[in-house]
Design a protein around this motif. Structure first.
Motif, PDB file in Angstrom:
ATOM      1  N   VAL A 138      10.132  81.873  -5.091  1.00  0.00           N
ATOM      2  CA  VAL A 138       9.751  80.681  -4.326  1.00  0.00           C
ATOM      3  C   VAL A 138      10.943  80.145  -3.538  1.00  0.00           C
ATOM      4  O   VAL A 138      10.833  79.839  -2.335  1.00  0.00           O
ATOM      5  CB  VAL A 138       9.163  79.593  -5.253  1.00  0.00           C
ATOM      6  CG1 VAL A 138       8.931  78.299  -4.476  1.00  0.00           C
ATOM      7  CG2 VAL A 138       7.879  80.082  -5.890  1.00  0.00           C
ATOM      8  N   ALA A 139      12.100  80.019  -4.201  1.00  0.00           N
ATOM      9  CA  ALA A 139      13.284  79.451  -3.537  1.00  0.00           C
ATOM     10  C   ALA A 139      13.733  80.323  -2.369  1.00  0.00           C
ATOM     11  O   ALA A 139      14.053  79.814  -1.284  1.00  0.00           O
ATOM     12  CB  ALA A 139      14.418  79.296  -4.548  1.00  0.00           C
ATOM     13  N   THR A 140      13.756  81.636  -2.571  1.00  0.00           N
ATOM     14  CA  THR A 140      14.170  82.551  -1.496  1.00  0.00           C
ATOM     15  C   THR A 140      13.206  82.482  -0.320  1.00  0.00           C
ATOM     16  O   THR A 140      13.622  82.393   0.846  1.00  0.00           O
ATOM     17  CB  THR A 140      14.254  83.997  -2.012  1.00  0.00           C
ATOM     18  OG1 THR A 140      15.137  84.051  -3.134  1.00  0.00           O
ATOM     19  CG2 THR A 140      14.768  84.938  -0.931  1.00  0.00           C
ATOM     20  N   ALA A 141      11.905  82.523  -0.610  1.00  0.00           N
ATOM     21  CA  ALA A 141      10.895  82.507   0.452  1.00  0.00           C
ATOM     22  C   ALA A 141      10.929  81.198   1.234  1.00  0.00           C
ATOM     23  O   ALA A 141      10.956  81.188   2.467  1.00  0.00           O
ATOM     24  CB  ALA A 141       9.506  82.736  -0.143  1.00  0.00           C
ATOM     25  N   VAL A 142      10.958  80.072   0.516  1.00  0.00           N
ATOM     26  CA  VAL A 142      10.886  78.764   1.178  1.00  0.00           C
ATOM     27  C   VAL A 142      12.127  78.512   2.038  1.00  0.00           C
ATOM     28  O   VAL A 142      12.025  78.215   3.238  1.00  0.00           O
ATOM     29  CB  VAL A 142      10.704  77.629   0.141  1.00  0.00           C
ATOM     30  CG1 VAL A 142      10.874  76.268   0.805  1.00  0.00           C
ATOM     31  CG2 VAL A 142       9.336  77.738  -0.515  1.00  0.00           C
ATOM     32  N   VAL A 143      13.317  78.632   1.438  1.00  0.00           N
ATOM     33  CA  VAL A 143      14.546  78.339   2.184  1.00  0.00           C
ATOM     34  C   VAL A 143      14.780  79.384   3.277  1.00  0.00           C
ATOM     35  O   VAL A 143      15.191  79.054   4.390  1.00  0.00           O
ATOM     36  CB  VAL A 143      15.766  78.250   1.236  1.00  0.00           C
ATOM     37  CG1 VAL A 143      17.056  78.015   2.034  1.00  0.00           C
ATOM     38  CG2 VAL A 143      15.571  77.127   0.228  1.00  0.00           C
ATOM     39  N   GLY A 144      14.487  80.656   2.962  1.00  0.00           N
ATOM     40  CA  GLY A 144      14.651  81.715   3.958  1.00  0.00           C
ATOM     41  C   GLY A 144      13.786  81.478   5.190  1.00  0.00           C
ATOM     42  O   GLY A 144      14.259  81.594   6.334  1.00  0.00           O
TER      43      GLY A 144
END
Length: 347
Positions: A138-144
């Motif tokens: 989730v963190a990688t997808a959202v911030v990316g």
């Protein structure tokens, strides 16, 4: 949380990220510098020579500055679950050309998002998957995605504008910037203010802003050099152990370590710290006004052969060291005379 508290918190996270980054910059920067020194400027396009390979190793390391600062800022905020997403988002930031600023923002965004995700309750059956799969995904997808579609382009434009401004600096403006960086480097000798100036200098170096990186690197050894001169110019003001500390500080300064000044600052902070700040700022300002730069990551004395004007660069070092020495000795002499007067009055 108040804005002041939030700002202080972010500064601590940033300092933590820079602390982890320094060994990377030291290793990669020195390898790249040594390759260019011995192999010439042609090594930038070579991997078929020994120095070309050394350059390639160093340059590969420098490409990890942005991901690493992002990763360890996130790690400081959210511990291990923040590392992998921040490294990936840091790579995206680096790929987009956002530079150091992008790495910082990516690290903060991932860190705070991961912390928020950690607080969301999940069924006990998938608790073990939360840290391993759900949070990193989730963190990688959202911030990316936010970086790619929203934040990356304006940050890149800001970075390019900053680089252009730094490269265009000359005369009084260059002297003022150099003086500020010099004062910050000397202020706490490896502490948070020093690390902010160091990080700014490194960011400038990686984007070709050599005026700022030269000022930052020049400042590293002026404090120990100044204190060494001080112990030579008036031995009566220093104990035998302090004079020995002066020699040690000078040796450390030659190899690019400011911390040799710390024993003097701890023993007499009210006289030593203002003196090294003024002397270092003056030396850096003079060099900035001269417009002397160097394109390596070597500090103060080690950089002398690779500067654009060796004579003027050495003048800046000497003036900075002398101002430090004369000011600290003058302040110590005032203290010494005051004690003598008090002693005479008590007799």
């Amino acid at each position: 949380m108040s804005l002041k508290k939030l700002g202080k918190e972010m500064l601590n996270y940033f300092q933590s990220g820079v602390s982890y980054m320094i060994p990377l910059v030291t290793a990669a920067g020195l390898l790249t510098s040594i390759a260019v020194i011995f192999g010439g400027t042609n090594v930038w396009d070579q991997t078929d020579t020994f120095w070309g390979v050394i350059r390639m190793i160093g340059q590969t390391g420098l490409q990890f500055i942005v991901p690493m600062i992002a990763g360890y800022i996130a790690y400081a905020i959210a511990d291990r679950p923040g590392l992998a997403p921040a490294f990936i988002c840091g790579m995206i930031a680096n790929e987009m050309g956002t530079g150091f600023i992008g790495g910082m923002i990516a690290g903060l965004a991932v860190g705070y998002l991961v912390n928020a995700l950690k607080k969301i309750p999940v069924p006990a059956q998938i608790m073990s998957l939360k840290s391993l799969i759900i949070i990193p995904f989730v963190a990688t997808a959202v911030v990316g995605l936010i970086f790619w579609y929203i934040l990356g382009t304006p940050i890149t434009a800001l970075t390019e504008a900053l680089t252009e401004w730094l490269n265009g600096m000359s005369g009084a403006n260059a002297a003022i910037l150099a003086a500020i960086l010099g004062a910050m480097m000397a202020f706490d000798m490896g502490g948070p203010v020093n690390k902010i100036a160091y990080a700014f200098g490194v960011a400038s170096f990686t984007s070709g802003g050599y005026a700022a990186s030269t000022a930052m690197l020049l400042a590293i050894a002026i404090p120990p050099f100044g204190m060494f001169l001080a112990t030579l110019l008036n031995k009566k003001l220093y104990s035998e152990s302090e004079r020995d500390n002066g020699k040690t500080a000078m040796i450390m300064g030659i190899v690019g370590i400011t911390e040799g000044t710390i024993p003097f600052a701890v023993a007499d902070p009210l006289r030593v710290i203002p003196s090294i700040i003024v002397g270092t700022a003056a030396g850096c300002a003079i060099n900035g006004a001269f417009g002397v730069t160097q394109e390596t990551m070597l500090a103060t004395f080690m950089a002398i052969p690779f500067t654009s004007n060796i004579f003027l660069y050495c003048i800046a070092i000497l003036v900075g060291g002398l101002i430090t020495a004369l000011m600290v000795n003058g302040l110590k002499l005032m203290k010494f005379r005051k004690k003598e007067q008090q002693h005479q009055a008590n007799i």
